[in-house]
Scaffold this motif. Structure first.
Motif, mmCIF file in Angstrom:
data_model
loop_
_atom_site.group_PDB
_atom_site.id
_atom_site.type_symbol
_atom_site.label_atom_id
_atom_site.label_comp_id
_atom_site.label_asym_id
_atom_site.label_seq_id
_atom_site.Cartn_x
_atom_site.Cartn_y
_atom_site.Cartn_z
ATOM 1 N N ARG A 1 0.835 -1.204 0.000
ATOM 2 C CA ARG A 1 0.000 0.000 0.000
ATOM 3 C C ARG A 1 0.875 1.260 0.000
ATOM 4 N NH1 ARG A 1 -2.572 1.373 4.806
ATOM 5 N NH2 ARG A 1 -2.387 -0.782 5.473
ATOM 6 N N ARG A 2 1.898 1.273 0.839
ATOM 7 C CA ARG A 2 2.797 2.426 0.859
ATOM 8 C C ARG A 2 3.547 2.572 -0.460
ATOM 9 N NH1 ARG A 2 5.881 2.458 6.710
ATOM 10 N NH2 ARG A 2 4.029 2.499 8.034
ATOM 11 N N GLN A 3 3.978 1.448 -0.992
ATOM 12 C CA GLN A 3 4.780 1.478 -2.219
ATOM 13 C C GLN A 3 3.995 2.134 -3.355
ATOM 14 O OE1 GLN A 3 6.160 -2.478 -3.123
ATOM 15 N NE2 GLN A 3 8.165 -1.736 -3.746
ATOM 16 N N ILE A 4 2.737 1.844 -3.440
ATOM 17 C CA ILE A 4 1.896 2.396 -4.507
ATOM 18 C C ILE A 4 1.911 3.920 -4.462
ATOM 19 C CG2 ILE A 4 -0.516 2.649 -5.240
ATOM 20 C CD1 ILE A 4 -0.841 -0.349 -4.391
ATOM 21 N N PHE A 5 1.836 4.498 -3.272
ATOM 22 C CA PHE A 5 1.750 5.948 -3.175
ATOM 23 C C PHE A 5 3.108 6.617 -3.317
ATOM 24 C CE2 PHE A 5 -2.013 4.402 -0.747
ATOM 25 C CZ PHE A 5 -2.928 4.725 -1.742
ATOM 26 N N VAL A 6 4.171 5.943 -2.914
ATOM 27 C CA VAL A 6 5.507 6.491 -3.148
ATOM 28 C C VAL A 6 5.780 6.541 -4.652
ATOM 29 C CG1 VAL A 6 7.983 6.162 -2.782
ATOM 30 C CG2 VAL A 6 6.391 5.729 -0.913
ATOM 31 N N VAL A 7 5.406 5.487 -5.360
ATOM 32 C CA VAL A 7 5.576 5.425 -6.820
ATOM 33 C C VAL A 7 4.725 6.495 -7.496
ATOM 34 C CG1 VAL A 7 5.046 4.013 -8.843
ATOM 35 C CG2 VAL A 7 6.289 3.014 -6.921
ATOM 36 N N ALA A 8 3.498 6.696 -7.004
ATOM 37 C CA ALA A 8 2.622 7.710 -7.598
ATOM 38 C C ALA A 8 3.228 9.099 -7.451
ATOM 39 C CB ALA A 8 1.246 7.659 -6.948
ATOM 40 N N GLN A 9 3.811 9.384 -6.302
ATOM 41 C CA GLN A 9 4.440 10.682 -6.105
ATOM 42 C C GLN A 9 5.601 10.896 -7.064
ATOM 43 O OE1 GLN A 9 5.410 10.640 -1.938
ATOM 44 N NE2 GLN A 9 3.398 11.418 -1.319
ATOM 45 N N GLY A 10 6.268 9.799 -7.434
ATOM 46 C CA GLY A 10 7.370 9.898 -8.381
ATOM 47 C C GLY A 10 6.921 9.915 -9.829
ATOM 48 N N GLY A 11 5.629 9.689 -10.090
ATOM 49 C CA GLY A 11 5.096 9.754 -11.448
ATOM 50 C C GLY A 11 5.370 8.539 -12.308
ATOM 51 N N ASP A 12 5.735 7.404 -11.704
ATOM 52 C CA ASP A 12 6.020 6.187 -12.472
ATOM 53 C C ASP A 12 4.708 5.443 -12.721
ATOM 54 O OD1 ASP A 12 6.839 3.751 -13.517
ATOM 55 O OD2 ASP A 12 8.531 3.530 -12.137
ATOM 56 N N ALA A 13 4.021 5.785 -13.793
ATOM 57 C CA ALA A 13 2.683 5.244 -14.060
ATOM 58 C C ALA A 13 2.700 3.737 -14.290
ATOM 59 C CB ALA A 13 2.068 5.945 -15.268
ATOM 60 N N ARG A 14 3.711 3.240 -14.972
ATOM 61 C CA ARG A 14 3.747 1.809 -15.276
ATOM 62 C C ARG A 14 3.878 0.974 -14.005
ATOM 63 N NH1 ARG A 14 7.353 -0.027 -20.246
ATOM 64 N NH2 ARG A 14 5.788 1.360 -21.159
ATOM 65 N N ARG A 15 4.791 1.384 -13.119
ATOM 66 C CA ARG A 15 4.962 0.630 -11.887
ATOM 67 C C ARG A 15 3.761 0.822 -10.967
ATOM 68 N NH1 ARG A 15 10.066 0.633 -7.601
ATOM 69 N NH2 ARG A 15 9.599 -1.430 -6.758
ATOM 70 N N PHE A 16 3.195 2.011 -10.975
ATOM 71 C CA PHE A 16 1.981 2.271 -10.204
ATOM 72 C C PHE A 16 0.885 1.289 -10.608
ATOM 73 C CE2 PHE A 16 -2.183 4.290 -9.854
ATOM 74 C CZ PHE A 16 -2.190 4.734 -8.542
ATOM 75 N N GLU A 17 0.703 1.119 -11.906
ATOM 76 C CA GLU A 17 -0.327 0.190 -12.389
ATOM 77 C C GLU A 17 -0.049 -1.233 -11.931
ATOM 78 O OE1 GLU A 17 -1.928 -1.808 -16.547
ATOM 79 O OE2 GLU A 17 -0.826 0.072 -16.636
ATOM 80 N N ALA A 18 1.202 -1.691 -12.089
ATOM 81 C CA ALA A 18 1.541 -3.068 -11.722
ATOM 82 C C ALA A 18 1.310 -3.315 -10.230
ATOM 83 C CB ALA A 18 2.994 -3.353 -12.090
ATOM 84 N N LEU A 19 1.728 -2.372 -9.398
ATOM 85 C CA LEU A 19 1.571 -2.553 -7.954
ATOM 86 C C LEU A 19 0.101 -2.462 -7.544
ATOM 87 C CD1 LEU A 19 4.585 -0.381 -6.718
ATOM 88 C CD2 LEU A 19 4.402 -2.879 -6.623
ATOM 89 N N ALA A 20 -0.641 -1.535 -8.142
ATOM 90 C CA ALA A 20 -2.061 -1.390 -7.806
ATOM 91 C C ALA A 20 -2.839 -2.644 -8.171
ATOM 92 C CB ALA A 20 -2.646 -0.171 -8.516
ATOM 93 N N ILE A 21 -2.521 -3.234 -9.310
ATOM 94 C CA ILE A 21 -3.200 -4.472 -9.700
ATOM 95 C C ILE A 21 -2.894 -5.578 -8.696
ATOM 96 C CG2 ILE A 21 -3.162 -6.321 -11.424
ATOM 97 C CD1 ILE A 21 -3.091 -4.155 -13.575
ATOM 98 N N GLN A 22 -1.637 -5.658 -8.247
ATOM 99 C CA GLN A 22 -1.296 -6.658 -7.232
ATOM 100 C C GLN A 22 -2.124 -6.444 -5.965
ATOM 101 O OE1 GLN A 22 2.722 -7.911 -6.238
ATOM 102 N NE2 GLN A 22 3.504 -6.772 -8.006
ATOM 103 N N TYR A 23 -2.213 -5.199 -5.525
ATOM 104 C CA TYR A 23 -2.962 -4.929 -4.290
ATOM 105 C C TYR A 23 -4.439 -5.290 -4.473
ATOM 106 C CZ TYR A 23 -4.638 -2.770 -0.053
ATOM 107 O OH TYR A 23 -5.230 -2.581 1.171
ATOM 108 N N LEU A 24 -5.033 -4.843 -5.568
ATOM 109 C CA LEU A 24 -6.460 -5.077 -5.784
ATOM 110 C C LEU A 24 -6.781 -6.554 -5.970
ATOM 111 C CD1 LEU A 24 -7.133 -2.005 -8.075
ATOM 112 C CD2 LEU A 24 -8.000 -2.342 -5.752
ATOM 113 N N ARG A 25 -5.832 -7.309 -6.481
ATOM 114 C CA ARG A 25 -6.049 -8.753 -6.615
ATOM 115 C C ARG A 25 -5.918 -9.485 -5.283
ATOM 116 N NH1 ARG A 25 -2.569 -10.146 -12.126
ATOM 117 N NH2 ARG A 25 -4.157 -9.445 -13.625
#
Length: 430
Positions: free
Chosen positions: A223-247
């Motif tokens: 959960r933390r990783q997703i928001f740190v990545v979002a602050q950095g603007g890394d959309a691709r990694r944000f998507e991959a991590l968010a999908i993992q969390y939601l799954r």
């Protein structure tokens, strides 16, 4: 006649575990039950006779664990159920934390001469137990010297002395710690570095997930990783991590908090300037059930309006409308957010204005009612410019005209900012 009586230490430990197990809804197997089976005589041999008795099985050479270790493991079992969505476990957690703290505070000071007990107390403290047990441990003066930095660093972290905590904990490799502490320590080290070294913080969050798979520690780290990545603007990694969390963790007790912040993070990734990210958004939200997906689209649309992301707000509102029953409250919200987006869209002002005029203010909660008022006020100003505005030179054409901030929108933006600051300085998993 010889009587056998359990030692006071064993009785105390059994009572503590029984209380903790009660919170978990677990059954405690009486000592010796596995040894004696169901109480019946041993079966005869395969030929129906009574051959020589079988040789007893030697017990495995397992070292008995101290009370702090047993209690901390019980807490972690409870917290792992919270990560899987158990609200009962979440309600029981406070009671169990209080029980464990009392048991640790009552221990004989000599218990802290055992490094394993010290590490278990640190695990408990970092997992939500607070600093009291660590203060008692350090006050006893019995903790081994090799464990001093760990205990002092954890205490400094919990008391908000970040610089001291970093100095004490930086040299400790989480991979050298027991399994129950390893992931928790990596999570703590990550929180201490997120402002000064976000890349290193992300590495430590990866390590926390690797060391504690399937636990509340992994849920919190992801959960933390997703928001740190979002602050950095890394959309691709944000998507991959968010999908993992939601799954994997969408039923977590903390998933509601995640979704609120997730919606805000989505809009910061600038879907307006990169249309391919709309498909990315759909892929992420397709991971969850339709009703929750609808609610998340509404959150994204509202956050898009608050942050001036018209395209994102419009897209999410239309997706939410497709998932809502026509006469439902979510459908009315979707129409509101869609109309507010359209009045500042090129060539679609009239469509948006008519949609807003057709809404009943009484249908909405206070924040949405204020948004409707602000959107209608903006629409009227666009349709009938003031004399002062007509006298001024026309501004250059713009792709979007953001809705003026109403009091509710300003409050929402301030709340999002506070949430971000809280995330950066978070001191626990949630």
């Amino acid at each position: 006649m010889i009587s056998f009586r359990a030692s006071p230490a064993r009785s105390n430990r059994s009572a503590a575990l029984a209380a903790a197990a009660l919170a978990l809804g677990l059954a405690i197997v009486p000592a010796g039950a596995a040894e004696h089976g169901d109480g019946h005589a041993p079966p005869a041999d395969s030929h129906g006779g009574h051959g020589a008795p079988a040789k007893p099985i030697e017990p495995l050479p397992v070292k008995a664990r101290g009370l702090p270790v047993e209690l901390t493991r019980t807490l972690q079992l409870l917290q792992d159920r919270i990560a899987r969505g158990s609200t009962q476990a979440h309600l029981a957690q406070r009671q169990l934390l209080g029980h464990i703290e009392q048991r640790l505070m009552a221990l004989d000071p000599e218990a802290w001469t055992d490094a394993e007990n010290v590490r278990a107390a640190v695990t408990f403290a970092l997992a939500g137990g607070g600093p009291a047990a660590l203060r008692a441990l350090l006050k006893s003066g019995k903790a081994p010297e090799a464990e001093q930095s760990l205990a002092l660093g954890a205490l400094a972290y919990l008391e908000g002395r970040e610089r001291e905590a970093r100095a004490k904990l930086a040299g400790i490799d989480p991979r050298t710690m027991p399994s129950g502490l390893a992931g928790q320590l990596a999570l703590t080290q990550s929180a201490l570095m997120v402002r000064e070294a976000p890349a290193k913080s992300l590495e430590l969050l990866d390590l926390a997930r690797l060391l504690a798979p399937g636990t509340l520690v992994e849920e919190g780290a992801l959960r933390r990783q997703i928001f740190v990545v979002a602050q950095g603007g890394d959309a691709r990694r944000f998507e991959a991590l968010a999908i993992q969390y939601l799954r994997r963790f969408r039923r977590s007790v903390y998933a509601g908090n995640f979704r609120q912040r997730f919606a805000g993070a989505l809009t910061r990734l600038d879907f307006d300037s990169d249309r391919t990210r709309i498909a990315s958004l759909e892929r992420m939200l397709d991971e969850i059930e339709p009703e929750s997906r609808r609610d998340l689209y509404l959150l994204v649309s509202r956050a898009g309006l608050e942050q001036g992301r018209r395209e994102t707000a419009l897209f999410a509102a239309e997706r939410a409308m497709g998932l809502a029953a026509p006469d439902s409250q979510p459908a009315a919200q979707a129409r509101l957010y869609r109309g507010a987006s359209l009045i500042v869209a090129d060539g679609r002002f009239e469509e948006g204005y008519e949609a807003l005029r057709g809404l009943d203010r009484a249908e909405f909660a206070a924040s949405d009612a204020e948004l409707l008022d602000a959107a209608l006020s903006t629409a009227r100003q666009i349709r009938t410019p003031s004399p002062v505005a007509e006298a001024r030179p026309a501004p250059p054409p713009s792709a979007s005209r953001p809705i003026p901030d109403s009091a509710s929108l300003l409050r929402a933006q301030e709340a999002l900012a506070r949430a971000e600051r809280a995330m950066d300085g978070a001191t626990g998993i949630p």
